[in-house]
Design a protein around this motif. Sequence first.
Motif, PDB file in Angstrom:
ATOM      1  N   GLU A 200      66.778   2.076  51.877  1.00  0.00           N
ATOM      2  CA  GLU A 200      65.831   1.176  52.462  1.00  0.00           C
ATOM      3  C   GLU A 200      65.641   1.408  53.677  1.00  0.00           C
ATOM      4  O   GLU A 200      64.396   1.461  54.288  1.00  0.00           O
ATOM      5  CB  GLU A 200      66.486  -0.146  52.362  1.00  0.00           C
ATOM      6  CG  GLU A 200      65.447  -1.349  52.874  1.00  0.00           C
ATOM      7  CD  GLU A 200      66.095  -2.879  52.902  1.00  0.00           C
ATOM      8  OE1 GLU A 200      65.231  -3.869  53.072  1.00  0.00           O
ATOM      9  OE2 GLU A 200      67.263  -2.882  52.670  1.00  0.00           O
TER      10      GLU A 200
ATOM     11  N   HIS B  32      63.652   4.710  53.768  1.00  0.00           N
ATOM     12  CA  HIS B  32      62.095   4.557  53.561  1.00  0.00           C
ATOM     13  C   HIS B  32      61.332   3.592  54.883  1.00  0.00           C
ATOM     14  O   HIS B  32      60.099   3.825  54.805  1.00  0.00           O
ATOM     15  CB  HIS B  32      62.050   3.614  52.173  1.00  0.00           C
ATOM     16  CG  HIS B  32      62.145   4.777  51.035  1.00  0.00           C
ATOM     17  ND1 HIS B  32      63.444   4.811  50.410  1.00  0.00           N
ATOM     18  CD2 HIS B  32      61.103   5.283  50.518  1.00  0.00           C
ATOM     19  CE1 HIS B  32      63.085   5.789  49.482  1.00  0.00           C
ATOM     20  NE2 HIS B  32      61.648   6.030  49.490  1.00  0.00           N
TER      21      HIS B  32
ATOM     22  N   LEU C 192      60.320   6.179  57.239  1.00  0.00           N
ATOM     23  CA  LEU C 192      59.344   6.923  56.457  1.00  0.00           C
ATOM     24  C   LEU C 192      58.096   6.260  56.648  1.00  0.00           C
ATOM     25  O   LEU C 192      57.015   6.760  57.108  1.00  0.00           O
ATOM     26  CB  LEU C 192      59.812   7.309  55.020  1.00  0.00           C
ATOM     27  CG  LEU C 192      58.686   8.317  54.225  1.00  0.00           C
ATOM     28  CD1 LEU C 192      58.867   9.583  55.091  1.00  0.00           C
ATOM     29  CD2 LEU C 192      59.056   8.683  53.093  1.00  0.00           C
TER      30      LEU C 192
ATOM     31  N   ILE D  15      66.012  11.565  51.751  1.00  0.00           N
ATOM     32  CA  ILE D  15      65.853  10.251  50.537  1.00  0.00           C
ATOM     33  C   ILE D  15      66.205  10.952  49.293  1.00  0.00           C
ATOM     34  O   ILE D  15      66.905  10.459  48.486  1.00  0.00           O
ATOM     35  CB  ILE D  15      64.440  10.000  50.735  1.00  0.00           C
ATOM     36  CG1 ILE D  15      64.245   8.966  51.948  1.00  0.00           C
ATOM     37  CG2 ILE D  15      64.150   9.041  49.501  1.00  0.00           C
ATOM     38  CD1 ILE D  15      62.937   8.560  52.319  1.00  0.00           C
TER      39      ILE D  15
ATOM     40  N   LEU E 101      58.381   0.381  49.105  1.00  0.00           N
ATOM     41  CA  LEU E 101      57.897   1.494  48.562  1.00  0.00           C
ATOM     42  C   LEU E 101      56.446   1.167  48.390  1.00  0.00           C
ATOM     43  O   LEU E 101      55.668   1.979  48.351  1.00  0.00           O
ATOM     44  CB  LEU E 101      58.619   1.892  47.275  1.00  0.00           C
ATOM     45  CG  LEU E 101      59.901   2.254  47.518  1.00  0.00           C
ATOM     46  CD1 LEU E 101      60.895   2.377  46.073  1.00  0.00           C
ATOM     47  CD2 LEU E 101      59.898   3.558  48.106  1.00  0.00           C
TER      48      LEU E 101
ATOM     49  N   LEU F 225      54.772   1.653  51.662  1.00  0.00           N
ATOM     50  CA  LEU F 225      54.587   2.979  51.763  1.00  0.00           C
ATOM     51  C   LEU F 225      53.268   3.770  50.972  1.00  0.00           C
ATOM     52  O   LEU F 225      52.703   4.558  51.488  1.00  0.00           O
ATOM     53  CB  LEU F 225      55.946   3.781  51.476  1.00  0.00           C
ATOM     54  CG  LEU F 225      56.112   5.141  52.018  1.00  0.00           C
ATOM     55  CD1 LEU F 225      55.824   5.278  53.431  1.00  0.00           C
ATOM     56  CD2 LEU F 225      57.466   5.759  51.568  1.00  0.00           C
TER      57      LEU F 225
END
Length: 167
Positions: free
Chosen positions: A14, A17, A20, A53, A108, A111
């Motif tokens: 988490e 991400h 990211l 990741i 996610l 993202l």
Amino acid sequence: MSIANIVVTLEKLEKMHKSLLELALAKTEYIKQGDMEKLDQLIKNEQSHVAAINTIEQQRQVMVTDYLRAKGIALTDTPSVADVITAAENSESTEKLVSVRERLIALLNQLKMQNDLNQKLVMNSLQFINITLDAIRPQQTEQFNYSGAQIRGNNEVAKRSFNDFKA
């Protein structure tokens, strides 16, 4: 293997991400500004994030596989956190696992939407560049003779009209 270890690994995922996603948001701004140097640096940074990741994801898969095997559950495909949730007995650790999993899924999705936006912006930029190049480039005029074959070279005879010839 315990559920707590899986939760810790999911929390690492988490965190990575989220980082990211921040890079994806910055990428959007650099694309809008047309700052290629910063965009290039950001992409390199993004690649290192993705590699980290992938490493954490491999660890998660091993942990989930070990947990399910310890529970005596036969594995058919790549084991998932949802499989662990179904196999778990302790309600407190299961709640933490469900919570982290839901946060990770939401992250996610964010993202993915941001990356889709970035892809659309890049495609629009490329279309604009192609349109601009087409407008700047001189148009090629092709000349054909009577048989339909294209005339090659820069021949003066090909450029003359029928009336320019004397008998």
